[in-house]
Scaffold this motif. Structure first.
Motif, PDB file in Angstrom:
ATOM      1  N   ASP A 159       0.890  -1.099   0.020  1.00 40.46           N
ATOM      2  CA  ASP A 159      -0.251   0.061   0.062  1.00 40.46           C
ATOM      3  C   ASP A 159       0.791   1.298  -0.257  1.00 40.46           C
ATOM      4  O   ASP A 159       0.477   2.314  -0.677  1.00 40.46           O
ATOM      5  CB  ASP A 159      -0.900   0.196   1.245  1.00 40.46           C
ATOM      6  N   ILE A 160       1.925   1.067   0.484  1.00 39.68           N
ATOM      7  CA  ILE A 160       2.803   2.397   0.722  1.00 39.68           C
ATOM      8  C   ILE A 160       3.600   2.658  -0.481  1.00 39.68           C
ATOM      9  O   ILE A 160       3.709   3.929  -0.934  1.00 39.68           O
ATOM     10  CB  ILE A 160       3.916   2.065   1.671  1.00 39.68           C
ATOM     11  N   VAL A 161       3.679   1.644  -1.434  1.00 39.25           N
ATOM     12  CA  VAL A 161       4.142   1.922  -2.697  1.00 39.25           C
ATOM     13  C   VAL A 161       3.139   2.429  -3.537  1.00 39.25           C
ATOM     14  O   VAL A 161       3.612   3.468  -4.257  1.00 39.25           O
ATOM     15  CB  VAL A 161       4.845   0.586  -3.116  1.00 39.25           C
ATOM     16  N   ILE A 162       2.098   2.083  -3.410  1.00 36.71           N
ATOM     17  CA  ILE A 162       0.992   2.537  -4.247  1.00 36.71           C
ATOM     18  C   ILE A 162       0.542   4.055  -3.807  1.00 36.71           C
ATOM     19  O   ILE A 162       0.565   4.832  -4.787  1.00 36.71           O
ATOM     20  CB  ILE A 162      -0.242   1.557  -4.108  1.00 36.71           C
ATOM     21  N   LEU A 163       0.690   4.416  -2.705  1.00 36.23           N
ATOM     22  CA  LEU A 163       0.465   5.594  -2.246  1.00 36.23           C
ATOM     23  C   LEU A 163       1.445   6.585  -2.579  1.00 36.23           C
ATOM     24  O   LEU A 163       1.171   7.942  -3.032  1.00 36.23           O
ATOM     25  CB  LEU A 163       0.230   5.694  -0.773  1.00 36.23           C
ATOM     26  N   SER A 164       2.704   6.203  -2.559  1.00 34.61           N
ATOM     27  CA  SER A 164       3.884   6.914  -2.941  1.00 34.61           C
ATOM     28  C   SER A 164       4.073   7.211  -4.571  1.00 34.61           C
ATOM     29  O   SER A 164       4.255   8.488  -4.957  1.00 34.61           O
ATOM     30  CB  SER A 164       5.056   6.219  -2.350  1.00 34.61           C
ATOM     31  N   PHE A 165       3.459   6.342  -5.011  1.00 35.98           N
ATOM     32  CA  PHE A 165       3.427   6.481  -6.713  1.00 35.98           C
ATOM     33  C   PHE A 165       2.317   7.451  -7.071  1.00 35.98           C
ATOM     34  O   PHE A 165       2.618   8.401  -7.862  1.00 35.98           O
ATOM     35  CB  PHE A 165       3.132   5.024  -7.321  1.00 35.98           C
ATOM     36  N   SER A 166       1.026   7.242  -6.425  1.00 36.39           N
ATOM     37  CA  SER A 166       0.027   8.276  -6.547  1.00 36.39           C
ATOM     38  C   SER A 166       0.476   9.710  -6.409  1.00 36.39           C
ATOM     39  O   SER A 166       0.180  10.739  -6.985  1.00 36.39           O
ATOM     40  CB  SER A 166      -1.195   7.674  -5.992  1.00 36.39           C
ATOM     41  N   PHE A 167       0.966   9.782  -5.131  1.00 36.23           N
ATOM     42  CA  PHE A 167       1.514  11.266  -4.631  1.00 36.23           C
ATOM     43  C   PHE A 167       2.330  11.637  -5.741  1.00 36.23           C
ATOM     44  O   PHE A 167       2.258  12.977  -6.144  1.00 36.23           O
ATOM     45  CB  PHE A 167       2.222  10.935  -3.242  1.00 36.23           C
ATOM     46  N   ILE A 168       3.632  11.142  -6.271  1.00 31.71           N
ATOM     47  CA  ILE A 168       4.512  11.494  -6.976  1.00 31.71           C
ATOM     48  C   ILE A 168       4.023  11.892  -8.401  1.00 31.71           C
ATOM     49  O   ILE A 168       4.025  12.955  -8.854  1.00 31.71           O
ATOM     50  CB  ILE A 168       5.690  10.488  -7.126  1.00 31.71           C
ATOM     51  N   VAL A 169       3.091  10.935  -8.872  1.00 28.23           N
ATOM     52  CA  VAL A 169       2.506  11.148 -10.262  1.00 28.23           C
ATOM     53  C   VAL A 169       1.499  12.495 -10.143  1.00 28.23           C
ATOM     54  O   VAL A 169       1.539  13.146 -11.047  1.00 28.23           O
ATOM     55  CB  VAL A 169       1.901   9.800 -10.671  1.00 28.23           C
ATOM     56  N   SER A 170       0.768  12.478  -9.208  1.00 23.44           N
ATOM     57  CA  SER A 170      -0.076  13.627  -9.286  1.00 23.44           C
ATOM     58  C   SER A 170       0.514  15.011  -8.822  1.00 23.44           C
ATOM     59  O   SER A 170       0.147  15.833  -9.415  1.00 23.44           O
ATOM     60  CB  SER A 170      -1.422  13.278  -8.165  1.00 23.44           C
ATOM     61  N   THR A 171       1.580  14.866  -8.196  1.00 24.52           N
ATOM     62  CA  THR A 171       2.257  16.211  -7.957  1.00 24.52           C
ATOM     63  C   THR A 171       2.995  16.596  -9.107  1.00 24.52           C
ATOM     64  O   THR A 171       2.882  17.848  -9.253  1.00 24.52           O
ATOM     65  CB  THR A 171       3.337  16.053  -6.621  1.00 24.52           C
ATOM     66  N   ILE A 172       3.682  15.718  -9.873  1.00 22.88           N
ATOM     67  CA  ILE A 172       4.281  16.062 -11.075  1.00 22.88           C
ATOM     68  C   ILE A 172       3.446  16.639 -12.045  1.00 22.88           C
ATOM     69  O   ILE A 172       3.378  17.784 -12.725  1.00 22.88           O
ATOM     70  CB  ILE A 172       5.204  14.936 -11.607  1.00 22.88           C
ATOM     71  N   VAL A 173       2.415  15.891 -12.232  1.00 21.21           N
ATOM     72  CA  VAL A 173       1.406  16.481 -13.361  1.00 21.21           C
ATOM     73  C   VAL A 173       0.627  17.796 -12.871  1.00 21.21           C
ATOM     74  O   VAL A 173       0.580  18.450 -13.953  1.00 21.21           O
ATOM     75  CB  VAL A 173       0.258  15.120 -13.704  1.00 21.21           C
ATOM     76  N   SER A 174       0.331  18.068 -11.785  1.00 19.77           N
ATOM     77  CA  SER A 174      -0.504  18.946 -11.386  1.00 19.77           C
ATOM     78  C   SER A 174       0.454  20.248 -11.550  1.00 19.77           C
ATOM     79  O   SER A 174       0.115  21.208 -11.979  1.00 19.77           O
ATOM     80  CB  SER A 174      -0.975  18.759  -9.919  1.00 19.77           C
ATOM     81  N   VAL A 175       1.744  20.287 -11.039  1.00 18.75           N
ATOM     82  CA  VAL A 175       2.648  21.309 -11.541  1.00 18.75           C
ATOM     83  C   VAL A 175       3.188  21.604 -12.633  1.00 18.75           C
ATOM     84  O   VAL A 175       3.340  22.681 -13.089  1.00 18.75           O
ATOM     85  CB  VAL A 175       4.130  20.887 -10.518  1.00 18.75           C
ATOM     86  N   LEU A 176       3.082  20.254 -13.857  1.00 18.01           N
ATOM     87  CA  LEU A 176       3.160  20.653 -15.137  1.00 18.01           C
ATOM     88  C   LEU A 176       2.064  21.483 -15.640  1.00 18.01           C
ATOM     89  O   LEU A 176       2.011  22.238 -16.354  1.00 18.01           O
ATOM     90  CB  LEU A 176       3.299  19.409 -15.623  1.00 18.01           C
ATOM     91  N   ILE A 177       0.820  21.103 -15.019  1.00 24.09           N
ATOM     92  CA  ILE A 177      -0.453  21.654 -15.565  1.00 24.09           C
ATOM     93  C   ILE A 177      -0.558  23.193 -14.983  1.00 24.09           C
ATOM     94  O   ILE A 177      -0.680  24.041 -15.806  1.00 24.09           O
ATOM     95  CB  ILE A 177      -1.796  20.937 -15.247  1.00 24.09           C
ATOM     96  N   LEU A 178       0.127  23.369 -13.974  1.00 26.08           N
ATOM     97  CA  LEU A 178       0.043  24.847 -13.471  1.00 26.08           C
ATOM     98  C   LEU A 178       0.882  25.688 -14.037  1.00 26.08           C
ATOM     99  O   LEU A 178       0.552  26.860 -14.270  1.00 26.08           O
ATOM    100  CB  LEU A 178       0.498  24.740 -11.856  1.00 26.08           C
ATOM    101  N   LYS A 179       1.993  25.028 -14.603  1.00 23.74           N
ATOM    102  CA  LYS A 179       3.128  25.618 -15.248  1.00 23.74           C
ATOM    103  C   LYS A 179       2.451  26.356 -16.782  1.00 23.74           C
ATOM    104  O   LYS A 179       2.569  27.315 -17.338  1.00 23.74           O
ATOM    105  CB  LYS A 179       4.241  25.078 -15.679  1.00 23.74           C
ATOM    106  N   LYS A 180       1.802  25.251 -17.538  1.00 24.94           N
ATOM    107  CA  LYS A 180       1.168  25.520 -18.702  1.00 24.94           C
ATOM    108  C   LYS A 180       0.111  26.494 -18.868  1.00 24.94           C
ATOM    109  O   LYS A 180      -0.095  27.287 -19.456  1.00 24.94           O
ATOM    110  CB  LYS A 180       0.893  24.156 -19.492  1.00 24.94           C
ATOM    111  N   THR A 181      -1.038  26.365 -17.869  1.00 27.12           N
ATOM    112  CA  THR A 181      -2.034  26.912 -17.859  1.00 27.12           C
ATOM    113  C   THR A 181      -2.074  28.375 -16.897  1.00 27.12           C
ATOM    114  O   THR A 181      -3.047  28.973 -17.036  1.00 27.12           O
ATOM    115  CB  THR A 181      -3.171  26.025 -17.615  1.00 27.12           C
TER     116      THR A 181
END
Length: 91
Positions: free
Chosen positions: A2-24
């Protein structure tokens, strides 16, 4: 697991949200994307773990931690996006 899945979700969502914030330059779009990505990753992982685990099916055990973590990880992403506004990580 579960910790691996939670970490993966956190990292992916943070990266994508920061990239979207940069673009839009739109905080609500980046927050919404973080929430949607967290929900998709964690709900899919919960479903896959339930289907593949025969013991969970037999006794009705579900990985509740993954479902409860959706709003928690989303709030952490929201805080990171607010901090990034002041730290000039995103600009």
């Amino acid at each position: 697991m579960d910790i691996v899945i939670l970490s993966f979700s956190f990292i992916v969502s943070t990266i994508v949200s920061v990239l979207i914030l940069k673009k839009t330059k739109s905080k609500w779009k980046s927050r919404l994307s973080a929430f949607i990505i967290n929900t998709l990753i964690l709900a899919t992982a919960t479903w896959l773990l339930y289907i593949t685990d025969e013991e969970a099916q037999m006794f009705g055990y579900v990985h509740v931690v993954l479902v409860i973590a959706i709003p928690i990880i989303s709030w952490i992403n929201f805080i990171i996006l607010e901090i990034s506004k002041y730290k000039k990580w995103v600009a």
